[in-house]
Motif scaffolding. Structure first.
Motif, PDB file in Angstrom:
ATOM      1  N   CYS A   1      -9.938-124.746   4.415  1.00 29.40           N
ATOM      2  CA  CYS A   1      -9.948-124.653   5.881  1.00 29.40           C
ATOM      3  C   CYS A   1     -11.031-125.598   6.423  1.00 29.40           C
ATOM      4  O   CYS A   1     -12.154-125.599   5.921  1.00 29.40           O
ATOM      5  CB  CYS A   1     -10.219-123.218   6.332  1.00 29.40           C
ATOM      6  N   ASP A   2     -10.669-126.358   7.448  1.00 31.24           N
ATOM      7  CA  ASP A   2     -11.630-127.312   7.998  1.00 31.24           C
ATOM      8  C   ASP A   2     -12.259-126.836   9.309  1.00 31.24           C
ATOM      9  O   ASP A   2     -12.785-127.644  10.064  1.00 31.24           O
ATOM     10  CB  ASP A   2     -10.990-128.689   8.166  1.00 31.24           C
ATOM     11  N   CYS A   3     -12.237-125.532   9.555  1.00 29.58           N
ATOM     12  CA  CYS A   3     -12.851-125.015  10.785  1.00 29.58           C
ATOM     13  C   CYS A   3     -14.380-125.042  10.668  1.00 29.58           C
ATOM     14  O   CYS A   3     -14.935-125.138   9.573  1.00 29.58           O
ATOM     15  CB  CYS A   3     -12.354-123.601  11.103  1.00 29.58           C
ATOM     16  N   PHE A   4     -15.024-124.936  11.797  1.00 29.81           N
ATOM     17  CA  PHE A   4     -16.487-124.955  11.870  1.00 29.81           C
ATOM     18  C   PHE A   4     -17.094-123.880  10.962  1.00 29.81           C
ATOM     19  O   PHE A   4     -18.046-124.150  10.210  1.00 29.81           O
ATOM     20  CB  PHE A   4     -16.920-124.731  13.329  1.00 29.81           C
ATOM     21  N   ALA A   5     -16.549-122.668  10.999  1.00 29.52           N
ATOM     22  CA  ALA A   5     -17.112-121.552  10.229  1.00 29.52           C
ATOM     23  C   ALA A   5     -16.994-121.793   8.726  1.00 29.52           C
ATOM     24  O   ALA A   5     -17.949-121.573   7.975  1.00 29.52           O
ATOM     25  CB  ALA A   5     -16.423-120.247  10.614  1.00 29.52           C
ATOM     26  N   CYS A   6     -15.832-122.238   8.282  1.00 25.41           N
ATOM     27  CA  CYS A   6     -15.629-122.450   6.844  1.00 25.41           C
ATOM     28  C   CYS A   6     -16.422-123.640   6.316  1.00 25.41           C
ATOM     29  O   CYS A   6     -16.757-123.674   5.135  1.00 25.41           O
ATOM     30  CB  CYS A   6     -14.137-122.631   6.546  1.00 25.41           C
ATOM     31  N   GLN A   7     -16.710-124.584   7.178  1.00 21.70           N
ATOM     32  CA  GLN A   7     -17.489-125.744   6.759  1.00 21.70           C
ATOM     33  C   GLN A   7     -18.978-125.422   6.641  1.00 21.70           C
ATOM     34  O   GLN A   7     -19.723-126.164   6.013  1.00 21.70           O
ATOM     35  CB  GLN A   7     -17.288-126.901   7.733  1.00 21.70           C
ATOM     36  N   ARG A   8     -19.432-124.321   7.251  1.00 19.52           N
ATOM     37  CA  ARG A   8     -20.877-124.066   7.322  1.00 19.52           C
ATOM     38  C   ARG A   8     -21.354-122.730   6.754  1.00 19.52           C
ATOM     39  O   ARG A   8     -22.539-122.582   6.474  1.00 19.52           O
ATOM     40  CB  ARG A   8     -21.320-124.162   8.777  1.00 19.52           C
ATOM     41  N   PHE A   9     -20.453-121.754   6.613  1.00 17.07           N
ATOM     42  CA  PHE A   9     -20.899-120.421   6.214  1.00 17.07           C
ATOM     43  C   PHE A   9     -20.109-119.891   5.029  1.00 17.07           C
ATOM     44  O   PHE A   9     -18.918-120.147   4.907  1.00 17.07           O
ATOM     45  CB  PHE A   9     -20.758-119.439   7.386  1.00 17.07           C
ATOM     46  N   THR A  10     -20.786-119.102   4.198  1.00 17.00           N
ATOM     47  CA  THR A  10     -20.112-118.465   3.061  1.00 17.00           C
ATOM     48  C   THR A  10     -19.622-117.080   3.471  1.00 17.00           C
ATOM     49  O   THR A  10     -20.083-116.496   4.454  1.00 17.00           O
ATOM     50  CB  THR A  10     -21.071-118.289   1.871  1.00 17.00           C
ATOM     51  N   ARG A  11     -18.694-116.567   2.666  1.00 16.54           N
ATOM     52  CA  ARG A  11     -18.213-115.202   2.898  1.00 16.54           C
ATOM     53  C   ARG A  11     -19.388-114.218   2.796  1.00 16.54           C
ATOM     54  O   ARG A  11     -19.476-113.268   3.562  1.00 16.54           O
ATOM     55  CB  ARG A  11     -17.156-114.826   1.873  1.00 16.54           C
ATOM     56  N   ALA A  12     -20.263-114.433   1.834  1.00 15.83           N
ATOM     57  CA  ALA A  12     -21.396-113.520   1.633  1.00 15.83           C
ATOM     58  C   ALA A  12     -22.302-113.492   2.869  1.00 15.83           C
ATOM     59  O   ALA A  12     -22.733-112.420   3.311  1.00 15.83           O
ATOM     60  CB  ALA A  12     -22.192-113.937   0.401  1.00 15.83           C
ATOM     61  N   TYR A  13     -22.597-114.673   3.419  1.00 18.37           N
ATOM     62  CA  TYR A  13     -23.468-114.709   4.595  1.00 18.37           C
ATOM     63  C   TYR A  13     -22.774-114.088   5.803  1.00 18.37           C
ATOM     64  O   TYR A  13     -23.388-113.328   6.556  1.00 18.37           O
ATOM     65  CB  TYR A  13     -23.911-116.140   4.890  1.00 18.37           C
ATOM     66  N   LEU A  14     -21.510-114.390   5.979  1.00 13.61           N
ATOM     67  CA  LEU A  14     -20.773-113.793   7.100  1.00 13.61           C
ATOM     68  C   LEU A  14     -20.704-112.281   6.948  1.00 13.61           C
ATOM     69  O   LEU A  14     -20.838-111.549   7.927  1.00 13.61           O
ATOM     70  CB  LEU A  14     -19.373-114.396   7.208  1.00 13.61           C
ATOM     71  N   ARG A  15     -20.507-111.814   5.718  1.00 19.85           N
ATOM     72  CA  ARG A  15     -20.500-110.363   5.461  1.00 19.85           C
ATOM     73  C   ARG A  15     -21.827-109.759   5.897  1.00 19.85           C
ATOM     74  O   ARG A  15     -21.862-108.714   6.563  1.00 19.85           O
ATOM     75  CB  ARG A  15     -20.265-110.079   3.979  1.00 19.85           C
ATOM     76  N   HIS A  16     -22.911-110.410   5.519  1.00 19.31           N
ATOM     77  CA  HIS A  16     -24.239-109.932   5.916  1.00 19.31           C
ATOM     78  C   HIS A  16     -24.341-109.866   7.449  1.00 19.31           C
ATOM     79  O   HIS A  16     -24.782-108.861   8.005  1.00 19.31           O
ATOM     80  CB  HIS A  16     -25.325-110.843   5.349  1.00 19.31           C
ATOM     81  N   LEU A  17     -23.948-110.940   8.114  1.00 19.35           N
ATOM     82  CA  LEU A  17     -24.025-110.967   9.583  1.00 19.35           C
ATOM     83  C   LEU A  17     -23.210-109.829  10.198  1.00 19.35           C
ATOM     84  O   LEU A  17     -23.665-109.168  11.145  1.00 19.35           O
ATOM     85  CB  LEU A  17     -23.525-112.311  10.121  1.00 19.35           C
ATOM     86  N   LEU A  18     -22.023-109.602   9.670  1.00 19.34           N
ATOM     87  CA  LEU A  18     -21.160-108.535  10.198  1.00 19.34           C
ATOM     88  C   LEU A  18     -21.794-107.166   9.988  1.00 19.34           C
ATOM     89  O   LEU A  18     -21.785-106.313  10.878  1.00 19.34           O
ATOM     90  CB  LEU A  18     -19.786-108.574   9.526  1.00 19.34           C
ATOM     91  N   ASN A  19     -22.362-106.960   8.815  1.00 13.28           N
ATOM     92  CA  ASN A  19     -22.908-105.637   8.490  1.00 13.28           C
ATOM     93  C   ASN A  19     -24.221-105.327   9.193  1.00 13.28           C
ATOM     94  O   ASN A  19     -24.609-104.161   9.264  1.00 13.28           O
ATOM     95  CB  ASN A  19     -23.025-105.481   6.974  1.00 13.28           C
ATOM     96  N   VAL A  20     -24.908-106.337   9.713  1.00 17.34           N
ATOM     97  CA  VAL A  20     -26.122-106.076  10.503  1.00 17.34           C
ATOM     98  C   VAL A  20     -25.850-106.270  12.004  1.00 17.34           C
ATOM     99  O   VAL A  20     -26.773-106.324  12.800  1.00 17.34           O
ATOM    100  CB  VAL A  20     -27.320-106.954  10.049  1.00 17.34           C
ATOM    101  N   ASN A  21     -24.552-106.359  12.342  1.00 17.44           N
ATOM    102  CA  ASN A  21     -24.108-106.501  13.741  1.00 17.44           C
ATOM    103  C   ASN A  21     -24.689-107.725  14.443  1.00 17.44           C
ATOM    104  O   ASN A  21     -25.007-107.667  15.628  1.00 17.44           O
ATOM    105  CB  ASN A  21     -24.411-105.228  14.538  1.00 17.44           C
ATOM    106  N   GLU A  22     -24.850-108.796  13.685  1.00 13.44           N
ATOM    107  CA  GLU A  22     -25.288-110.057  14.275  1.00 13.44           C
ATOM    108  C   GLU A  22     -24.058-110.743  14.879  1.00 13.44           C
ATOM    109  O   GLU A  22     -23.073-110.986  14.177  1.00 13.44           O
ATOM    110  CB  GLU A  22     -25.929-110.937  13.200  1.00 13.44           C
ATOM    111  N   ILE A  23     -24.136-111.061  16.163  1.00 16.28           N
ATOM    112  CA  ILE A  23     -22.969-111.567  16.902  1.00 16.28           C
ATOM    113  C   ILE A  23     -22.415-112.869  16.319  1.00 16.28           C
ATOM    114  O   ILE A  23     -21.215-113.158  16.454  1.00 16.28           O
ATOM    115  CB  ILE A  23     -23.317-111.721  18.405  1.00 16.28           C
ATOM    116  N   LEU A  24     -23.246-113.643  15.650  1.00 15.72           N
ATOM    117  CA  LEU A  24     -22.767-114.889  15.059  1.00 15.72           C
ATOM    118  C   LEU A  24     -21.619-114.637  14.068  1.00 15.72           C
ATOM    119  O   LEU A  24     -20.677-115.427  13.994  1.00 15.72           O
ATOM    120  CB  LEU A  24     -23.910-115.633  14.358  1.00 15.72           C
ATOM    121  N   GLY A  25     -21.689-113.536  13.334  1.00 14.15           N
ATOM    122  CA  GLY A  25     -20.623-113.221  12.380  1.00 14.15           C
ATOM    123  C   GLY A  25     -19.277-113.054  13.081  1.00 14.15           C
ATOM    124  O   GLY A  25     -18.259-113.602  12.652  1.00 14.15           O
ATOM    125  N   LEU A  26     -19.270-112.307  14.169  1.00 16.24           N
ATOM    126  CA  LEU A  26     -18.027-112.089  14.919  1.00 16.24           C
ATOM    127  C   LEU A  26     -17.517-113.396  15.521  1.00 16.24           C
ATOM    128  O   LEU A  26     -16.321-113.671  15.517  1.00 16.24           O
ATOM    129  CB  LEU A  26     -18.255-111.074  16.048  1.00 16.24           C
TER     130      LEU A  26
END
Ligand SMILES: [Zn+2]
Length: 132
Positions: free
Chosen positions: A51-76
């Motif tokens: 995937c060539d989207c901004f999110a896939c080019q810059r973030f890992t699943r693990a980091y996004l999982r962390h952001l989601l689980n601490v309710n950091e809006i960047l994850g959403l």
């Protein structure tokens, strides 16, 4: 969406890509993923390989999982970016295959690799329809 295109629908307007992102769900060409789960705790790959989207080019699943689980809006927001990108890509590819006369093959391949969620499978079973 691919199945609806096959049935003649040519316009979509939906909040689904961003709504499911708020619940931590990412759409991929192989089905939906709930990135909040522990399975992604040490997954250093992108939401979706290739995937060539901004999110896939810059973030890992693990980091996004962390952001989601601490309710950091960047994850959403990053899941919304990815999900919207996937929907647009599916429609762009559908349009190109329709113009090239290869939509039937594209549809078969897309459906064959897309794994429905348990909720979709349960709804199909309740409706008495056979799995795709
Ligand atoms: Zn992406």
């Amino acid at each position: 969406m691919v199945e609806l295109v096959a049935r003649g629908v040519d316009m979509f307007d939906c909040v689904l890509p961003t709504r499911v992102a708020r619940n931590g769900t990412a759409y991929t060409y192989r089905g939906a993923l709930s990135l909040k789960g522990g399975a992604f705790k040490r997954d250093w790959g992108p939401i979706e390989e290739g995937c060539d989207c901004f999110a896939c080019q810059r973030f890992t699943r693990a980091y996004l999982r962390h952001l989601l689980n601490v309710n950091e809006i960047l994850g959403l927001r990053m899941l919304s970016v990815h999900n919207s990108h996937v929907f647009l890509r599916v429609m762009t590819e559908s349009r190109a295959h329709l113009q090239a006369g290869t939509f039937g093959e594209f549809r078969r391949e897309f459906v064959a690799q897309y794994l429905p969620t348990r909720r979709v499978l349960a709804a199909r079973a309740a409706a008495g329809s056979a799995p795709a």
